[in-house]
Write a protein that holds these residues in place. Structure first.
Motif, PDB file in Angstrom:
ATOM      1  N   VAL A 130     -32.361  29.407  26.839  1.00  0.00           N
ATOM      2  CA  VAL A 130     -31.720  30.247  25.822  1.00  0.00           C
ATOM      3  C   VAL A 130     -31.227  31.560  26.445  1.00  0.00           C
ATOM      4  CG1 VAL A 130     -32.064  31.472  23.645  1.00  0.00           C
ATOM      5  CG2 VAL A 130     -33.125  29.233  23.992  1.00  0.00           C
ATOM      6  N   THR A 131     -32.059  32.154  27.280  1.00  0.00           N
ATOM      7  CA  THR A 131     -31.708  33.437  27.884  1.00  0.00           C
ATOM      8  C   THR A 131     -30.518  33.307  28.829  1.00  0.00           C
ATOM      9  OG1 THR A 131     -34.036  34.080  27.770  1.00  0.00           O
ATOM     10  CG2 THR A 131     -32.597  35.384  29.197  1.00  0.00           C
ATOM     11  N   ALA A 132     -30.498  32.243  29.637  1.00  0.00           N
ATOM     12  CA  ALA A 132     -29.391  32.040  30.571  1.00  0.00           C
ATOM     13  C   ALA A 132     -28.070  31.901  29.830  1.00  0.00           C
ATOM     14  CB  ALA A 132     -29.647  30.813  31.439  1.00  0.00           C
ATOM     15  N   ALA A 133     -28.084  31.161  28.714  1.00  0.00           N
ATOM     16  CA  ALA A 133     -26.865  31.002  27.926  1.00  0.00           C
ATOM     17  C   ALA A 133     -26.420  32.337  27.333  1.00  0.00           C
ATOM     18  CB  ALA A 133     -27.091  29.975  26.816  1.00  0.00           C
ATOM     19  N   ALA A 134     -27.370  33.118  26.837  1.00  0.00           N
ATOM     20  CA  ALA A 134     -27.026  34.405  26.233  1.00  0.00           C
ATOM     21  C   ALA A 134     -26.479  35.379  27.280  1.00  0.00           C
ATOM     22  CB  ALA A 134     -28.258  35.005  25.554  1.00  0.00           C
ATOM     23  N   VAL A 135     -27.132  35.470  28.426  1.00  0.00           N
ATOM     24  CA  VAL A 135     -26.683  36.397  29.464  1.00  0.00           C
ATOM     25  C   VAL A 135     -25.335  35.964  30.025  1.00  0.00           C
ATOM     26  CG1 VAL A 135     -27.235  37.370  31.735  1.00  0.00           C
ATOM     27  CG2 VAL A 135     -29.044  37.046  30.049  1.00  0.00           C
ATOM     28  N   SER A 136     -25.114  34.647  30.126  1.00  0.00           N
ATOM     29  CA  SER A 136     -23.831  34.146  30.610  1.00  0.00           C
ATOM     30  C   SER A 136     -22.685  34.563  29.682  1.00  0.00           C
ATOM     31  CB  SER A 136     -23.875  32.625  30.745  1.00  0.00           C
ATOM     32  OG  SER A 136     -22.642  32.116  31.191  1.00  0.00           O
ATOM     33  N   VAL A 137     -22.923  34.469  28.393  1.00  0.00           N
ATOM     34  CA  VAL A 137     -21.901  34.871  27.430  1.00  0.00           C
ATOM     35  C   VAL A 137     -21.679  36.383  27.464  1.00  0.00           C
ATOM     36  CG1 VAL A 137     -21.362  35.012  24.970  1.00  0.00           C
ATOM     37  CG2 VAL A 137     -22.265  32.892  25.910  1.00  0.00           C
ATOM     38  N   LEU A 138     -22.771  37.134  27.502  1.00  0.00           N
ATOM     39  CA  LEU A 138     -22.663  38.592  27.474  1.00  0.00           C
ATOM     40  C   LEU A 138     -22.011  39.154  28.734  1.00  0.00           C
ATOM     41  CD1 LEU A 138     -26.153  39.493  25.944  1.00  0.00           C
ATOM     42  CD2 LEU A 138     -23.928  39.580  24.805  1.00  0.00           C
ATOM     43  N   SER A 139     -22.192  38.471  29.864  1.00  0.00           N
ATOM     44  CA  SER A 139     -21.625  38.968  31.118  1.00  0.00           C
ATOM     45  C   SER A 139     -20.217  38.465  31.378  1.00  0.00           C
ATOM     46  CB  SER A 139     -22.527  38.567  32.289  1.00  0.00           C
ATOM     47  OG  SER A 139     -22.625  37.151  32.390  1.00  0.00           O
ATOM     48  N   SER A 140     -19.695  37.627  30.492  1.00  0.00           N
ATOM     49  CA  SER A 140     -18.338  37.109  30.656  1.00  0.00           C
ATOM     50  C   SER A 140     -17.336  38.019  29.955  1.00  0.00           C
ATOM     51  CB  SER A 140     -18.229  35.687  30.089  1.00  0.00           C
ATOM     52  OG  SER A 140     -16.890  35.250  30.079  1.00  0.00           O
ATOM     53  N   PRO A 141     -16.246  38.395  30.601  1.00  0.00           N
ATOM     54  CA  PRO A 141     -15.244  39.253  29.947  1.00  0.00           C
ATOM     55  C   PRO A 141     -14.654  38.613  28.690  1.00  0.00           C
ATOM     56  CG  PRO A 141     -14.878  39.181  32.327  1.00  0.00           C
ATOM     57  CD  PRO A 141     -15.900  38.140  32.019  1.00  0.00           C
ATOM     58  N   LYS A 142     -14.576  37.267  28.679  1.00  0.00           N
ATOM     59  CA  LYS A 142     -14.020  36.563  27.526  1.00  0.00           C
ATOM     60  C   LYS A 142     -15.092  36.030  26.584  1.00  0.00           C
ATOM     61  CE  LYS A 142      -9.839  35.128  30.006  1.00  0.00           C
ATOM     62  NZ  LYS A 142      -8.985  33.964  30.403  1.00  0.00           N
ATOM     63  N   GLY A 143     -16.346  36.314  26.876  1.00  0.00           N
ATOM     64  CA  GLY A 143     -17.424  35.874  26.006  1.00  0.00           C
ATOM     65  C   GLY A 143     -17.628  34.375  25.997  1.00  0.00           C
ATOM     66  N   LYS A 144     -17.424  33.720  27.134  1.00  0.00           N
ATOM     67  CA  LYS A 144     -17.564  32.270  27.215  1.00  0.00           C
ATOM     68  C   LYS A 144     -18.704  31.899  28.165  1.00  0.00           C
ATOM     69  CE  LYS A 144     -12.724  31.147  26.241  1.00  0.00           C
ATOM     70  NZ  LYS A 144     -11.523  30.409  26.713  1.00  0.00           N
ATOM     71  N   LEU A 145     -19.253  30.698  27.943  1.00  0.00           N
ATOM     72  CA  LEU A 145     -20.314  30.185  28.802  1.00  0.00           C
ATOM     73  C   LEU A 145     -19.751  29.780  30.161  1.00  0.00           C
ATOM     74  CD1 LEU A 145     -22.223  27.943  26.244  1.00  0.00           C
ATOM     75  CD2 LEU A 145     -23.150  29.958  27.351  1.00  0.00           C
ATOM     76  N   ASN A 146     -20.544  29.993  31.196  1.00  0.00           N
ATOM     77  CA  ASN A 146     -20.193  29.578  32.546  1.00  0.00           C
ATOM     78  C   ASN A 146     -21.066  28.382  32.914  1.00  0.00           C
ATOM     79  OD1 ASN A 146     -20.326  29.418  35.535  1.00  0.00           O
ATOM     80  ND2 ASN A 146     -19.009  31.211  35.448  1.00  0.00           N
ATOM     81  N   LEU A 147     -20.436  27.260  33.255  1.00  0.00           N
ATOM     82  CA  LEU A 147     -21.180  26.032  33.527  1.00  0.00           C
ATOM     83  C   LEU A 147     -22.137  26.189  34.703  1.00  0.00           C
ATOM     84  CD1 LEU A 147     -21.620  23.043  32.840  1.00  0.00           C
ATOM     85  CD2 LEU A 147     -19.791  22.475  34.451  1.00  0.00           C
ATOM     86  N   ILE A 148     -21.723  26.896  35.751  1.00  0.00           N
ATOM     87  CA  ILE A 148     -22.579  27.090  36.917  1.00  0.00           C
ATOM     88  C   ILE A 148     -23.836  27.854  36.536  1.00  0.00           C
ATOM     89  CG2 ILE A 148     -22.720  28.076  39.220  1.00  0.00           C
ATOM     90  CD1 ILE A 148     -20.932  25.652  39.044  1.00  0.00           C
ATOM     91  N   HIS A 149     -23.707  28.848  35.659  1.00  0.00           N
ATOM     92  CA  HIS A 149     -24.880  29.595  35.212  1.00  0.00           C
ATOM     93  C   HIS A 149     -25.847  28.682  34.469  1.00  0.00           C
ATOM     94  CE1 HIS A 149     -22.331  33.548  35.141  1.00  0.00           C
ATOM     95  NE2 HIS A 149     -22.542  33.090  36.370  1.00  0.00           N
ATOM     96  N   ILE A 150     -25.322  27.864  33.579  1.00  0.00           N
ATOM     97  CA  ILE A 150     -26.184  26.986  32.798  1.00  0.00           C
ATOM     98  C   ILE A 150     -26.873  25.973  33.697  1.00  0.00           C
ATOM     99  CG2 ILE A 150     -26.260  25.343  30.886  1.00  0.00           C
ATOM    100  CD1 ILE A 150     -25.673  28.253  30.117  1.00  0.00           C
ATOM    101  N   GLN A 151     -26.129  25.414  34.656  1.00  0.00           N
ATOM    102  CA  GLN A 151     -26.694  24.392  35.532  1.00  0.00           C
ATOM    103  C   GLN A 151     -27.867  24.915  36.340  1.00  0.00           C
ATOM    104  OE1 GLN A 151     -23.360  23.188  37.883  1.00  0.00           O
ATOM    105  NE2 GLN A 151     -22.575  21.755  36.380  1.00  0.00           N
ATOM    106  N   SER A 152     -27.757  26.109  36.841  1.00  0.00           N
ATOM    107  CA  SER A 152     -28.752  26.629  37.779  1.00  0.00           C
ATOM    108  C   SER A 152     -29.801  27.516  37.126  1.00  0.00           C
ATOM    109  CB  SER A 152     -28.047  27.406  38.894  1.00  0.00           C
ATOM    110  OG  SER A 152     -27.097  26.597  39.558  1.00  0.00           O
ATOM    111  N   CYS A 153     -29.386  28.368  36.210  1.00  0.00           N
ATOM    112  CA  CYS A 153     -30.285  29.410  35.728  1.00  0.00           C
ATOM    113  C   CYS A 153     -31.280  28.921  34.682  1.00  0.00           C
ATOM    114  CB  CYS A 153     -29.476  30.579  35.170  1.00  0.00           C
ATOM    115  SG  CYS A 153     -28.353  31.294  36.387  1.00  0.00           S
ATOM    116  N   ILE A 154     -31.006  27.794  34.031  1.00  0.00           N
ATOM    117  CA  ILE A 154     -31.988  27.300  33.064  1.00  0.00           C
ATOM    118  C   ILE A 154     -33.221  26.731  33.767  1.00  0.00           C
ATOM    119  CG2 ILE A 154     -30.216  26.804  31.347  1.00  0.00           C
ATOM    120  CD1 ILE A 154     -30.492  23.865  31.980  1.00  0.00           C
TER     121      ILE A 154
END
Length: 359
Positions: free
Chosen positions: A194-218
């Protein structure tokens, strides 16, 4: 986990799927066999034991190697990968023997440093094998929707079975501890997802999920809890560790990989520092703080802190030393490393009948 999970986790490169999965299998089986032999020589007084426990110990050693090769993925050939597996397994078992002999570390504590050992071994290796021009990026070092889906499958598989990975070495004499390890790992993984998905969205300029973040950070929560599992006694401790690990890992993925490349000439293909290294160090720190908090005797607390810090320093020193030795050996032209234009490309190693020129 070792064969399928790590194998598919590295298939995100658009033209390196065959090599990432098949070479992972090759390295895993070579490392496992070599680890069983060395464990028999070192731990069992020269007798090679063939049972479930010895196989699990060997697979743990292989997992450390698979973490390391993620840093040099796509830039080495199969012969170099086999050499890496043989030398790293030797260094890992030497590190385990030193921790158990000099510091009287338990088997569970010494084997769980595999994340830290594998990360620093891989980082020093990719630093020594640095290729000029890596700052501009390789043409084939990219991913698409299809390869990203396969890589996500490996991540989900690892996520599902990580609780068993962390609990397998817990003593069977205390089944409640084994169940506690499973539950703590699951809670940490759930929070980190949950945290990785939230931080990925918050750190994206367009507010979108980054697949690499989800794959590794969860997976960061499972890594951190695995290192600190002996000191976790309450669910909230595991959840806080999972939350912190996911934040550190996601921010590291966003910023650290490019800075490591530009500042230190360290081309970390799979960002193993953010995926395994930082969560592993965080787990080590959590283990230290929690254990000191539970000890009422100040003398015992200081003694534990000294031994715990010494174990980390020994692990990092041995991993860097073995990585330097391995890197210097791999620099020989005798191994015929792939050329820059053939990096991250299956066609350098595999037959493609559909691409053959018919005469």
């Amino acid at each position: 986990m070792v064969i399928l999970g790590f194998g598919f986790l590295c298939t995100f490169l658009v033209r390196y799927g065959f090599s990432a999965s098949a070479f992972n299998l090759l390295v895993a089986v070579m490392a496992t066999q070599w680890a069983m032999i060395l464990n028999g020589i070192v731990s069992y007084r020269g007798k090679i034991r063939l049972n479930l426990r010895s196989l699990v110990d060997a697979e743990m050693c292989a997992a450390s190697v698979l973490i390391s090769i993620g840093a040099v993925l796509g830039k080495t050939n199969p012969v170099q990968l086999i050499l890496i597996s043989l030398l790293e397994v030797s260094g890992f078992i030497l590190n385990k023997w030193v921790l158990q002999t000099l510091l009287r570390e338990r088997m569970l504590n010494s084997i769980m440093v595999l994340h830290i050992f594998g990360t620093f071994f891989g980082l020093i290796l990719t630093w020594i094998l640095y290729r000029k021009g890596s700052e501009q990026g390789f043409e084939k070092e990219k991913f698409d929707r299809k390869t990203g889906l396969f890589s996500m499958f490996g991540t989900v598989f690892l996520w599902m079975f990580w609780p068993s990975f962390n609990s397998i070495l817990v003593d069977d004499d205390t089944p409640w501890r084994k169940l506690g390890a499973v539950c703590s790992t699951y809670l940490a993984l759930a929070v980190s997802a949950v945290t990785a998905a939230a931080v990925s969205v918050l750190s994206s300029p367009k507010g979108k999920l980054n697949l690499i973040h989800i794959q590794s950070c969860i997976l960061a929560g499972g890594v951190a809890v695995g290192v600190s599992i002996p000191a976790i006694h309450h669910p909230w401790e595991a959840m806080i560790i999972g939350f912190t690990a996911a934040v550190v890992s996601t921010i590291g993925h966003r910023c650290l990989k490019i800075h490591m490349l530009l500042a230190f000439q360290c081309h970390d293909t799979c960002a193993v520092l953010s995926t395994f290294g930082l969560p592993g160090l965080l787990g080590w720190l959590a283990h230290l703080l929690l254990q000191i908090n539970y000890l009422d005797d100040h003398t015992m607390a200081i003694r534990f802190a000294v031994f715990h810090i010494s174990s980390l320093l020994i692990t990092i020193s041995l991993s860097l030393s073995m990585g330097i030795i391995t890197g210097l050996l791999l620099m020989w032209k005798f191994w015929k490393p792939p050329q820059d234009r053939k990096c991250f490309d299956d066609q350098a190693f595999w037959e493609f009948p559909s691409l053959a020129v018919r005469k």
